[in-house]
Design a protein around this motif. Structure first.
Motif, PDB file in Angstrom:
ATOM      1  N   SER A 160       0.827  -1.208   0.000  1.00 37.82           N
ATOM      2  CA  SER A 160       0.000   0.000   0.000  1.00 37.82           C
ATOM      3  C   SER A 160       0.861   1.258   0.000  1.00 37.82           C
ATOM      4  CB  SER A 160      -0.926  -0.004   1.219  1.00 37.82           C
ATOM      5  OG  SER A 160      -0.180   0.059   2.434  1.00 37.82           O
ATOM      6  N   ARG A 161       1.997   1.205   0.680  1.00 36.45           N
ATOM      7  CA  ARG A 161       2.906   2.353   0.684  1.00 36.45           C
ATOM      8  C   ARG A 161       3.470   2.600  -0.721  1.00 36.45           C
ATOM      9  NH1 ARG A 161       6.484   1.394   6.232  1.00 36.45           N
ATOM     10  NH2 ARG A 161       4.755   1.800   7.721  1.00 36.45           N
ATOM     11  N   ILE A 162       3.854   1.534  -1.380  1.00 29.74           N
ATOM     12  CA  ILE A 162       4.376   1.676  -2.742  1.00 29.74           C
ATOM     13  C   ILE A 162       3.285   2.229  -3.671  1.00 29.74           C
ATOM     14  CG2 ILE A 162       5.275   0.416  -4.744  1.00 29.74           C
ATOM     15  CD1 ILE A 162       6.638  -1.497  -2.801  1.00 29.74           C
ATOM     16  N   PHE A 163       2.058   1.727  -3.477  1.00 25.03           N
ATOM     17  CA  PHE A 163       0.948   2.209  -4.305  1.00 25.03           C
ATOM     18  C   PHE A 163       0.693   3.694  -4.061  1.00 25.03           C
ATOM     19  CE2 PHE A 163      -3.619   2.974  -4.875  1.00 25.03           C
ATOM     20  CZ  PHE A 163      -3.750   2.611  -6.217  1.00 25.03           C
ATOM     21  N   ASP A 164       0.701   4.120  -2.792  1.00 26.11           N
ATOM     22  CA  ASP A 164       0.498   5.540  -2.477  1.00 26.11           C
ATOM     23  C   ASP A 164       1.622   6.398  -3.054  1.00 26.11           C
ATOM     24  OD1 ASP A 164      -1.794   4.891  -1.127  1.00 26.11           O
ATOM     25  OD2 ASP A 164      -0.853   4.861   0.854  1.00 26.11           O
ATOM     26  N   ALA A 165       2.852   5.911  -2.952  1.00 26.39           N
ATOM     27  CA  ALA A 165       3.978   6.669  -3.483  1.00 26.39           C
ATOM     28  C   ALA A 165       3.883   6.805  -4.998  1.00 26.39           C
ATOM     29  CB  ALA A 165       5.294   5.983  -3.096  1.00 26.39           C
ATOM     30  N   CYS A 166       3.476   5.739  -5.664  1.00 29.50           N
ATOM     31  CA  CYS A 166       3.316   5.803  -7.126  1.00 29.50           C
ATOM     32  C   CYS A 166       2.201   6.775  -7.507  1.00 29.50           C
ATOM     33  CB  CYS A 166       3.021   4.412  -7.681  1.00 29.50           C
ATOM     34  SG  CYS A 166       4.412   3.248  -7.556  1.00 29.50           S
ATOM     35  N   ASN A 167       1.108   6.773  -6.725  1.00 23.49           N
ATOM     36  CA  ASN A 167       0.012   7.705  -7.003  1.00 23.49           C
ATOM     37  C   ASN A 167       0.464   9.151  -6.856  1.00 23.49           C
ATOM     38  OD1 ASN A 167      -2.052   5.995  -7.725  1.00 23.49           O
ATOM     39  ND2 ASN A 167      -2.791   5.719  -5.633  1.00 23.49           N
ATOM     40  N   ILE A 168       1.230   9.425  -5.803  1.00 26.45           N
ATOM     41  CA  ILE A 168       1.710  10.785  -5.566  1.00 26.45           C
ATOM     42  C   ILE A 168       2.633  11.233  -6.684  1.00 26.45           C
ATOM     43  CG2 ILE A 168       3.108  12.224  -4.027  1.00 26.45           C
ATOM     44  CD1 ILE A 168       2.032  10.568  -1.693  1.00 26.45           C
ATOM     45  N   VAL A 169       3.552  10.361  -7.079  1.00 30.17           N
ATOM     46  CA  VAL A 169       4.488  10.693  -8.148  1.00 30.17           C
ATOM     47  C   VAL A 169       3.730  10.921  -9.464  1.00 30.17           C
ATOM     48  CG1 VAL A 169       6.398   9.837  -9.556  1.00 30.17           C
ATOM     49  CG2 VAL A 169       6.414   9.503  -7.076  1.00 30.17           C
ATOM     50  N   PHE A 170       2.762  10.048  -9.743  1.00 30.01           N
ATOM     51  CA  PHE A 170       1.988  10.185 -10.981  1.00 30.01           C
ATOM     52  C   PHE A 170       1.206  11.497 -11.002  1.00 30.01           C
ATOM     53  CE2 PHE A 170      -2.154   9.682 -13.056  1.00 30.01           C
ATOM     54  CZ  PHE A 170      -1.740   9.479 -14.369  1.00 30.01           C
ATOM     55  N   LEU A 171       0.549  11.850  -9.894  1.00 23.22           N
ATOM     56  CA  LEU A 171      -0.235  13.076  -9.842  1.00 23.22           C
ATOM     57  C   LEU A 171       0.655  14.313  -9.940  1.00 23.22           C
ATOM     58  CD1 LEU A 171      -2.899  12.171  -7.110  1.00 23.22           C
ATOM     59  CD2 LEU A 171      -3.230  12.349  -9.580  1.00 23.22           C
ATOM     60  N   LEU A 172       1.845  14.261  -9.324  1.00 24.07           N
ATOM     61  CA  LEU A 172       2.768  15.385  -9.434  1.00 24.07           C
ATOM     62  C   LEU A 172       3.228  15.576 -10.879  1.00 24.07           C
ATOM     63  CD1 LEU A 172       4.964  14.944  -6.218  1.00 24.07           C
ATOM     64  CD2 LEU A 172       3.235  16.699  -6.660  1.00 24.07           C
ATOM     65  N   ILE A 173       3.559  14.488 -11.539  1.00 29.61           N
ATOM     66  CA  ILE A 173       3.992  14.577 -12.942  1.00 29.61           C
ATOM     67  C   ILE A 173       2.847  15.062 -13.826  1.00 29.61           C
ATOM     68  CG2 ILE A 173       4.804  13.241 -14.923  1.00 29.61           C
ATOM     69  CD1 ILE A 173       6.312  11.441 -12.992  1.00 29.61           C
ATOM     70  N   PHE A 174       1.647  14.514 -13.595  1.00 26.06           N
ATOM     71  CA  PHE A 174       0.489  14.910 -14.389  1.00 26.06           C
ATOM     72  C   PHE A 174       0.149  16.381 -14.174  1.00 26.06           C
ATOM     73  CE2 PHE A 174      -4.119  15.286 -15.075  1.00 26.06           C
ATOM     74  CZ  PHE A 174      -4.202  14.801 -16.374  1.00 26.06           C
ATOM     75  N   GLY A 175       0.204  16.832 -12.897  1.00 23.95           N
ATOM     76  CA  GLY A 175      -0.057  18.238 -12.613  1.00 23.95           C
ATOM     77  C   GLY A 175       0.965  19.159 -13.255  1.00 23.95           C
ATOM     78  N   PHE A 176       2.225  18.741 -13.234  1.00 29.36           N
ATOM     79  CA  PHE A 176       3.278  19.559 -13.861  1.00 29.36           C
ATOM     80  C   PHE A 176       3.067  19.652 -15.366  1.00 29.36           C
ATOM     81  CE2 PHE A 176       7.424  19.806 -15.981  1.00 29.36           C
ATOM     82  CZ  PHE A 176       7.867  21.020 -15.489  1.00 29.36           C
ATOM     83  N   LEU A 177       2.656  18.551 -15.993  1.00 26.45           N
ATOM     84  CA  LEU A 177       2.420  18.564 -17.434  1.00 26.45           C
ATOM     85  C   LEU A 177       1.257  19.491 -17.796  1.00 26.45           C
ATOM     86  CD1 LEU A 177       2.846  14.777 -18.346  1.00 26.45           C
ATOM     87  CD2 LEU A 177       4.454  16.645 -18.743  1.00 26.45           C
ATOM     88  N   MET A 178       0.284  19.632 -16.889  1.00 25.78           N
ATOM     89  CA  MET A 178      -0.837  20.528 -17.135  1.00 25.78           C
ATOM     90  C   MET A 178      -0.438  21.994 -16.969  1.00 25.78           C
ATOM     91  SD  MET A 178      -3.416  18.599 -17.970  1.00 25.78           S
ATOM     92  CE  MET A 178      -2.180  17.608 -18.814  1.00 25.78           C
ATOM     93  N   VAL A 179       0.449  22.265 -16.015  1.00 22.47           N
ATOM     94  CA  VAL A 179       0.811  23.637 -15.688  1.00 22.47           C
ATOM     95  C   VAL A 179       1.969  24.143 -16.547  1.00 22.47           C
ATOM     96  CG1 VAL A 179       1.628  25.166 -13.844  1.00 22.47           C
ATOM     97  CG2 VAL A 179      -0.030  23.376 -13.341  1.00 22.47           C
TER      98      VAL A 179
END
Length: 297
Positions: free
Chosen positions: A11-30
């Motif tokens: 679950s920790r690995i899954f949460d970390a992957c989600n955070i990294v994915f959302l940060l990358i996705f947010g950066f690509l939008m901005v």
């Protein structure tokens, strides 16, 4: 007695992957907006070299100084703001009223009205008949050409009708028993209760009116009601044409630190920023207004 379940390694690995994915996705939008801002704040001749990503390499405000140096910019901004306010308000009220009419269960003609408006989504007279009709109605070279032809929007009518028809019928019947007219029910009950869908639709309408420019060129040939988009388009074409002339002295005197690259970026920022500043105030209604009134399987 409650027990605390410690998160597992998975679950920790899954949460970390989600955070990294959302940060990358947010950066690509901005990032596109940050890049445009950096280019618009850079010296024009230096920006042609490329390689500008997050920060300007050679800071300059020449593009913004050109945009705001005369009264045409402010006049165009005034007509754009007035168009957004008048066009959005009138279309929202008229389309919402039409949406309420086609959802009144005891009104026998509601299905036919919905069908007639629905046909207009697929069948149109075309550009030339529309132009002739608007000109024959005397709407050419007037501010009303921004408002009256856009009073009703069929797609938004269907969206709002889907939301309104899910409201409790008993609430409307009790108002009718108290002697309220259908128009009073719409103003006093439907609009306050259906705020989420009205707010969501208003975002679309405001963006459409703010970005519109073709009808301005088509119906306002005298230029008295030019919006900011038309002014910026005309200015951008002027700069691009001046970059191609052979008289380098004229070019140096007027636009020595300016190129179409930086002006295009500055123009984009001027057009986009007002909508970005308005959106957060309606964001809380946006998702709810579109999903509550949607078709549920």
């Amino acid at each position: 007695m409650s027990t605390y379940l410690r998160p597992t390694l998975g679950s920790r690995i899954f949460d970390a992957c989600n955070i990294v994915f959302l940060l990358i996705f947010g950066f690509l939008m901005v990032y596109p907006f940050i890049n445009l801002l950096a280019i618009s704040l850079n010296d024009g001749n230096d920006a042609v070299r490329g390689g500008i990503y997050l920060f300007p390499r050679k800071f300059s405000l020449s593009a913004y100084q050109l945009l705001f140096q005369n009264d045409s910019m402010l006049r165009g901004l005034k007509w754009s703001v007035l168009r957004v306010i008048a066009g959005t308000t009138t279309c929202l009220f008229a389309t919402g009223l039409l949406a309420y009419i086609v959802t009144i269960r005891h009104f026998s003609g509601r299905k036919y009205i919905r069908l007639i408006f629905f046909y207009t989504m697929y069948l149109s007279g075309g550009l030339i008949p529309t132009y002739l009709l608007i000109m024959n109605l005397g709407l050419g070279n007037s501010f009303l050409v921004y408002v009256l032809p856009n009073l009703f929007n069929v797609y938004f009518m269907l969206l709002m009708a889907s939301y309104i028809q899910n409201l409790p019928e008993a609430m409307l019947e009790s108002a009718r028993m108290d002697g309220a007219s259908e128009f009073m029910i719409y103003c006093r009950i439907i609009i306050p209760v259906a705020v989420p869908v009205f707010a969501a639709v208003s975002i679309y309408l405001a963006v459409n009116h703010w970005n519109a420019w073709f009808d301005v060129i088509l119906y306002n040939s005298d230029g008295n009601y030019d919006t900011i988009q038309v002014y910026l388009r005309r200015l951008l074409l002027e700069v691009e044409s001046l970059r191609q002339i052979n008289d380098q002295q004229v070019l140096y005197n007027k636009y020595q630190d300016l190129t179409p690259v930086t002006l295009r970026a500055a123009t984009t920022m001027v057009v986009v920023l007002p909508i970005l500043m308005v959106y957060p105030f309606f964001q809380k209604y946006f998702v709810g207004g579109l999903t509550i009134g949607s078709v549920k399987g």
